[in-house]
Enzyme design. Sequence first.
Site, PDB file in Angstrom:
ATOM      1  N   HIS A   1      -6.434  -7.160   0.486  1.00  0.00           N
ATOM      2  CA  HIS A   1      -5.488  -6.045   0.357  1.00  0.00           C
ATOM      3  C   HIS A   1      -4.449  -6.089   1.467  1.00  0.00           C
ATOM      4  CE1 HIS A   1      -3.983  -2.126  -0.771  1.00  0.00           C
ATOM      5  NE2 HIS A   1      -4.172  -1.690   0.469  1.00  0.00           N
TER       6      HIS A   1
ATOM      7  N   ASP B   1      -7.336  -8.567  -4.120  1.00  0.00           N
ATOM      8  CA  ASP B   1      -7.241  -7.134  -3.878  1.00  0.00           C
ATOM      9  C   ASP B   1      -7.653  -6.387  -5.133  1.00  0.00           C
ATOM     10  OD1 ASP B   1      -6.744  -4.630  -2.897  1.00  0.00           O
ATOM     11  OD2 ASP B   1      -4.589  -4.719  -3.257  1.00  0.00           O
TER      12      ASP B   1
ATOM     13  N   ASP C   1       0.851  -1.177   0.000  1.00  0.00           N
ATOM     14  CA  ASP C   1       0.000   0.000   0.000  1.00  0.00           C
ATOM     15  C   ASP C   1       0.902   1.248   0.000  1.00  0.00           C
ATOM     16  OD1 ASP C   1      -3.107   0.678   0.551  1.00  0.00           O
ATOM     17  OD2 ASP C   1      -1.897   2.069   1.720  1.00  0.00           O
TER      18      ASP C   1
END
Length: 299
Positions: free
Chosen positions: A277, A247, A120
């Site tokens: 995710h 994801d 991320d």
Amino acid sequence: MKVLRTPDERFADLPGWSHETRYAEVGDGLRAAYVDAGPPDADPVLLLHGEPSWGYLYRHVVDVLVAAGHRCVVPDLIGFGRSDKPADTADYSYASHVAWMRRLLFDELDLRRITYFGQDWGGLVGLRVLAADPDRYARVCVANTGLPTADRPLSEAFLAWQEYSKTSPRFEIGEIVSRGCATPLAPEVVAAYDAPFPDDEHKAGARIFPSLVPTSVEEPAHADNVAAWKVLESFDKPFLTAFSDRDAVTAGGERIFQHKVPGAKDQPHVTVEGAGHFLQEDAGPEVGRILVDLIARTS
């Protein structure tokens, strides 16, 4: 700048996370928190979290790495975890996050021979930090992340998340992390993700992060990321992708790394199955083993 500091008692008795927290000044009157676990004389494994999580995300990964004899450095980004939190969204920028992390990792900790894992915003920030001094790194693994430039379209899932973060009157951090996992989190783990954010004022960084992704070529972050890509396009040290299969936000994002980064050529890239995710929650021990194997294979 108004700066908030989450009370220590909010972090008491977190399930699975009892590592000592350390602190360093990173400029702008801010204190960054980090965990440094494992043998202090070992080469560091740097684990960078993203939005809206914090270093707690890596507890299962750290367990595997430390058991294998590795040193783990796990910072909390400014605005998250135990790190200081500017209260105004205007005090956050993509460039400031990169600068704060550079000061911690390079100026304060002087990390070298780094094995780096970013997911991320841990990738969006961490890859920019890497581009500033690539010689400090020995190898890289990225998962469910990217290095976006404004000339490439963002996914519909990300655009929806960006809009939600700006407009939703309700922004419950632990609930958001749980929804980003393939398997919902236990209540006590949800509470651990909520711990850094006792009220909405503490959530300014979490709220603004998605809006810092460059959407126009006129934004400074676009040019900065283009420059970082030029560094990555000559980075020939081992570069592994380990994206998960559940994801929607980053699906397919591994291909650009595999195509553009020389160090990704001929690597045994991994798809982490059954993980959302936040694959560190759904498959933390597997992520740890991927990193242990990467280090052993490329040392």
